[in-house]
Design a protein around this motif. Structure first.
Motif, PDB file in Angstrom:
ATOM      1  N   VAL A 166       0.836  -1.204   0.000  1.00  0.00           N
ATOM      2  CA  VAL A 166       0.000   0.000   0.000  1.00  0.00           C
ATOM      3  C   VAL A 166       0.869   1.252   0.000  1.00  0.00           C
ATOM      4  CG1 VAL A 166      -1.809   1.268   1.201  1.00  0.00           C
ATOM      5  CG2 VAL A 166      -1.867  -1.229   1.153  1.00  0.00           C
ATOM      6  N   LEU A 170      -2.344  -1.479  -5.239  1.00  0.00           N
ATOM      7  CA  LEU A 170      -3.419  -1.159  -4.299  1.00  0.00           C
ATOM      8  C   LEU A 170      -4.597  -2.100  -4.489  1.00  0.00           C
ATOM      9  CD1 LEU A 170      -4.522   0.642  -2.070  1.00  0.00           C
ATOM     10  CD2 LEU A 170      -5.344   2.220  -3.835  1.00  0.00           C
ATOM     11  N   ALA A 225      -3.834  -5.376  -2.868  1.00  0.00           N
ATOM     12  CA  ALA A 225      -3.934  -5.313  -1.409  1.00  0.00           C
ATOM     13  C   ALA A 225      -5.388  -5.352  -0.958  1.00  0.00           C
ATOM     14  CB  ALA A 225      -3.248  -4.048  -0.896  1.00  0.00           C
ATOM     15  N   GLU A 226      -6.264  -4.671  -1.675  1.00  0.00           N
ATOM     16  CA  GLU A 226      -7.686  -4.691  -1.304  1.00  0.00           C
ATOM     17  C   GLU A 226      -8.304  -6.062  -1.587  1.00  0.00           C
ATOM     18  OE1 GLU A 226     -10.085  -0.994  -1.086  1.00  0.00           O
ATOM     19  OE2 GLU A 226      -9.130  -0.622  -3.026  1.00  0.00           O
ATOM     20  N   TRP A 253      -7.328  -8.248   1.192  1.00  0.00           N
ATOM     21  CA  TRP A 253      -8.091  -7.906   2.397  1.00  0.00           C
ATOM     22  C   TRP A 253      -9.407  -8.675   2.406  1.00  0.00           C
ATOM     23  CZ3 TRP A 253     -12.775  -5.967   3.950  1.00  0.00           C
ATOM     24  CH2 TRP A 253     -12.862  -5.434   5.235  1.00  0.00           C
ATOM     25  N   TRP A 273      -1.640  -2.198   8.590  1.00  0.00           N
ATOM     26  CA  TRP A 273      -2.074  -2.366   7.204  1.00  0.00           C
ATOM     27  C   TRP A 273      -3.423  -1.696   6.973  1.00  0.00           C
ATOM     28  CZ3 TRP A 273      -4.943  -7.262   5.383  1.00  0.00           C
ATOM     29  CH2 TRP A 273      -5.213  -7.199   4.014  1.00  0.00           C
ATOM     30  N   ASN A 274      -4.360  -1.905   7.872  1.00  0.00           N
ATOM     31  CA  ASN A 274      -5.674  -1.305   7.704  1.00  0.00           C
ATOM     32  C   ASN A 274      -5.625   0.216   7.775  1.00  0.00           C
ATOM     33  OD1 ASN A 274      -8.183  -3.246   7.531  1.00  0.00           O
ATOM     34  ND2 ASN A 274      -6.677  -4.293   8.808  1.00  0.00           N
ATOM     35  N   ARG A 284      -3.183   2.039   6.630  1.00  0.00           N
ATOM     36  CA  ARG A 284      -2.702   2.456   5.319  1.00  0.00           C
ATOM     37  C   ARG A 284      -3.804   2.355   4.266  1.00  0.00           C
ATOM     38  NH1 ARG A 284       1.587   1.011   8.324  1.00  0.00           N
ATOM     39  NH2 ARG A 284       3.638   1.881   7.778  1.00  0.00           N
ATOM     40  N   LEU A 285      -4.608   1.283   4.340  1.00  0.00           N
ATOM     41  CA  LEU A 285      -5.726   1.158   3.405  1.00  0.00           C
ATOM     42  C   LEU A 285      -6.764   2.251   3.648  1.00  0.00           C
ATOM     43  CD1 LEU A 285      -6.199  -2.719   3.366  1.00  0.00           C
ATOM     44  CD2 LEU A 285      -5.554  -1.289   1.413  1.00  0.00           C
ATOM     45  N   THR A 311      -7.817   4.934   0.716  1.00  0.00           N
ATOM     46  CA  THR A 311      -9.138   4.845   0.094  1.00  0.00           C
ATOM     47  C   THR A 311     -10.230   5.648   0.787  1.00  0.00           C
ATOM     48  OG1 THR A 311      -9.833   2.933   1.414  1.00  0.00           O
ATOM     49  CG2 THR A 311      -8.555   2.484  -0.589  1.00  0.00           C
ATOM     50  N   TYR A 328     -12.041  -0.227   6.765  1.00  0.00           N
ATOM     51  CA  TYR A 328     -10.692  -0.394   7.288  1.00  0.00           C
ATOM     52  C   TYR A 328     -10.571   0.182   8.697  1.00  0.00           C
ATOM     53  CZ  TYR A 328      -9.958  -1.479   2.389  1.00  0.00           C
ATOM     54  OH  TYR A 328     -10.052  -2.031   1.137  1.00  0.00           O
TER      55      TYR A 328
END
Length: 651
Positions: free
Chosen positions: A281, A293, A296-297, A300, A347-348, A350-351, A355, A360
């Motif tokens: 991310v 990106l 990564a989603e 998730w 991580w969440n 950063r997401l 977004t 997240y």
């Protein structure tokens, strides 16, 4: 670059970022949200989050410093510096625990600059690291003292780049808070060596334990030196070519089985996977690489919807600290490593920044109050490495990682310093702001100084109660701006009032957005309904079939042996599905504001191990059950515990 020029660069970057927190996207990054600077968020010491952070500063962080000395981590560095002799102590990646504790100390010094003990630890340890650093910038006590012939020779297990990553993250914290220019200097010397060795014309190699990727991205964000970001991207591009070999558990264990943009499911060692995803991310938003990106989603979706525990924990297998198959989530054999919870939280975040999607923030909240919080004892000096959702009667602990009680330290002590660095930087994760307004993602007693002269005070007993009171202390220029408040995904009903008057405010994409020309003294109240929820698992989660988990607000609850009548075996307890479960308070549990009271039954567990045909349980006398927050289990006494409660048969 000269020392004076380096210092000026770092100070300029730090000034622009106003003591930015652990994640600070550049102005050019493709980020939907921008975090508030670390110094712009202050946690009230009466709220739960504020008390956690104070406990971290007063107990956990000093405890980590003491154990670095007592367990030999600091001694290893002295040996590497040629200042002492003796055998190497601990794991070959023991330096990383020093670096994580340094990072925690740097974040804490931003709030406590007068702390002479922490200041001395940062200065003395940084000076020691500088003396242990080799002429070319290399810094790793194990490969300096024990195995110099293996330097860079075993990327699958050496953790050299992993340790370098944590050193760099400590330096980023020191640079952003002004804690130590010297730490930035030595970390950059190592980072420059990495660019020289592994850069565009260098060795094609990746690390068996991802972490360096996100560290290099943040070092780029601190310094503006593009080769650091380019190297982070190169490491991601090289992954999936099988460069690490097969190893004991196969290339999926290292996430080296398939290019990162093509992978469809999370695999292998959970902490490695989550750190890799965080780096993906970071690189995606700084380079505009939407394929990273999107990957990564997509991952998730797989991780959260098929492989994550109800507490937010990751990792169902002890053997390789790894994800299991889809829906393989055994509560009693859950690994749920503390470091995986921390990596998921990072991580969440950063997401969320990338977004702006509320899901997240919801996941951050679930992890923070359950999977992460359970890892720390009430005294802040004992820790879980793994975090099961059930401990059986007669459980025989098979080692340090098979949790039956929290321990003060571990032979592999990755988790306690990781806890310390997250808690020390916690204010940096609560809110984001831009010219148009302030977004609050996590709730607690706090105050926020947003750009444009806006200040908001937040008072709440969250997570015990759902009422969140906010006051516009300073309104800025008088122009309209938006106060955005998250409505958690678990909340089915809420109310909003402004100045004591109810307003209709529909949540859009998980946030209530209140836009107006605010005046100082205006109050806003968001009241989140917090009924008790009986949560059931997906039918494919065989280990939880016929069971429910109790939850209220963001908290998952559990049953402990300590609350059962003497002689009652926890595994024989059933929940009466027809009886209500209600919030309550017990005078003998003053540190738990809200327990849950339910009606249970005791099943007759007699008979043979196996029976032909259907086995019909006979139930005994009803009993009152008390459920406590999962994050507080194991603080009163050792004993059985369970999150998933079997439901009594009806009819």
């Amino acid at each position: 670059m000269t020392q004076q020029k380096l210092s000026e660069t770092v100070q300029a970057a730090a000034g622009l970022q106003e003591a930015a927190g652990p994640v600070a996207p550049t102005p050019a990054a493709l980020s939907a949200l921008r975090p508030l600077g670390l110094g712009r968020v202050r946690l009230g010491e009466e709220g739960l989050l504020g008390r956690w952070r104070r406990r971290n500063a007063e107990d956990t962080l000093p405890h980590c410093v003491d154990n670095l000395h007592g367990s030999g981590n600091i001694g290893n560095l002295r040996t590497a510096a040629g200042e002492s002799e003796g055998e190497f102590a601990g794991m070959w990646f023991a330096d990383s625990d020093v670096h994580k504790t340094l990072e925690a100390a740097a974040w804490q010094l931003a709030a406590s600059p007068e702390d002479a003990g922490l200041r001395s630890f940062v200065d003395d340890t940084t000076a020691l690291l500088a003396r242990a650093q080799q002429a070319d910038g290399y810094l790793n006590s194990y490969f300096t003292v024990v195995a110099p012939q293996d330097r860079w020779a075993k990327p699958d297990w050496s953790h050299e780049l992993y340790c370098a990553g944590h050193l760099i993250q400590a330096a980023v914290a020191a640079g952003r808070t002004g804690a130590s220019d010297a730490l930035v200097t030595l970390a950059r010397r190592f980072a420059d060596l990495l660019v020289e060795r592994f850069g565009p014309d260098g060795v094609e190699e990746v690390c068996g334990h991802p972490e360096i990727e996100t560290a290099l991205a943040e070092l780029y964000r601190l310094t503006g030196h593009r080769p650091y970001l380019d190297l982070a991207r190169r490491f991601l591009d090289l992954r999936g070519r099988g460069l690490l070999g097969h190893g004991r558990f196969g290339p999926r264990y290292y996430q080296d089985h398939q290019p990162v943009r093509e992978v469809r499911e999370v695999t292998g060692h959970a902490v490695r996977q989550l750190y890799l995803l965080a780096g993906m991310v970071d690189v995606a938003v700084e380079t505009g690489d939407l394929s990273l990106l999107n990957a990564a989603e997509r991952l998730w979706e797989d991780a959260v919807h098929r492989r994550t525990y109800v507490t937010g924990a990751h990792g169902s297998r002890h053997r390789d600290e790894a994800y299991g198959d889809p829906y393989e989530l055994p509560p009693d054999r859950a690994y749920g490593e503390t470091c995986a919870a921390i990596a998921s939280f990072q991580w969440n975040w950063r997401l969320l920044l990338a977004t702006g999607r509320a899901r997240y923030a919801d996941e951050m909240e679930r992890v923070l109050y359950n999977a992460f919080a359970a890892a720390v004892s009430s005294d802040g000096r004992h820790f879980f490495y793994s975090n099961p959702l059930q401990v059986r009667t007669g459980h025989a602990s098979a080692g340090e990682e098979a949790a039956a009680r929290r321990l003060p330290w571990y032979s592999c002590a990755c988790c306690p310093p990781n806890i310390a660095r997250l808690m020390a930087s916690l204010p940096g994760y609560l809110a984001t702001a831009d010219d148009d307004g302030l977004w609050i993602h996590l709730y607690g007693d706090a105050s926020f100084d947003a750009p444009g002269g806006r200040r908001v005070e937040m008072r709440t007993a969250y997570p015990w109660q759902g009422r969140i009171e906010l006051e516009i202390a300073e309104a800025g220029t008088g122009q309209p701006w938006t106060l955005a408040l998250r409505v958690p995904g678990w909340c089915d009903a809420y109310t909003v009032s402004i100045g004591g008057e109810p307003v209709r405010a529909a949540a859009r994409d998980g946030y209530v957005r209140l836009t107006r020309a605010w005046t100082p003294g205006t109050t806003v109240v968001l009241d989140l309904g917090m009924p008790v929820r009986q949560v059931t698992a997906h039918p494919r989660v065989d280990a939880a079939r016929g069971c429910v988990a109790l939850a209220r607000g963001p908290l998952v609850y559990c049953l402990e042996q300590a609350d059962l009548p003497h002689g009652t075996v926890l595994e024989d307890v059933r929940l009466d599905p027809g009886a209500p479960v209600t919030p309550d308070h017990r005078e003998d549990l003053p540190d738990i504001p809200v327990v849950l009271t339910a009606t249970g039954l005791v099943a007759d567990a007699g008979g043979s191990l196996y029976t032909a045909g259907a086995r019909r349980e006979r139930t005994g006398t009803p009993l009152t059950l008390t459920a406590v927050p999962y994050f507080l289990w194991g603080n009163r006494s050792e004993g059985p515990m369970r999150v998933w409660i079997p439901v009594a048969a009806t009819g």
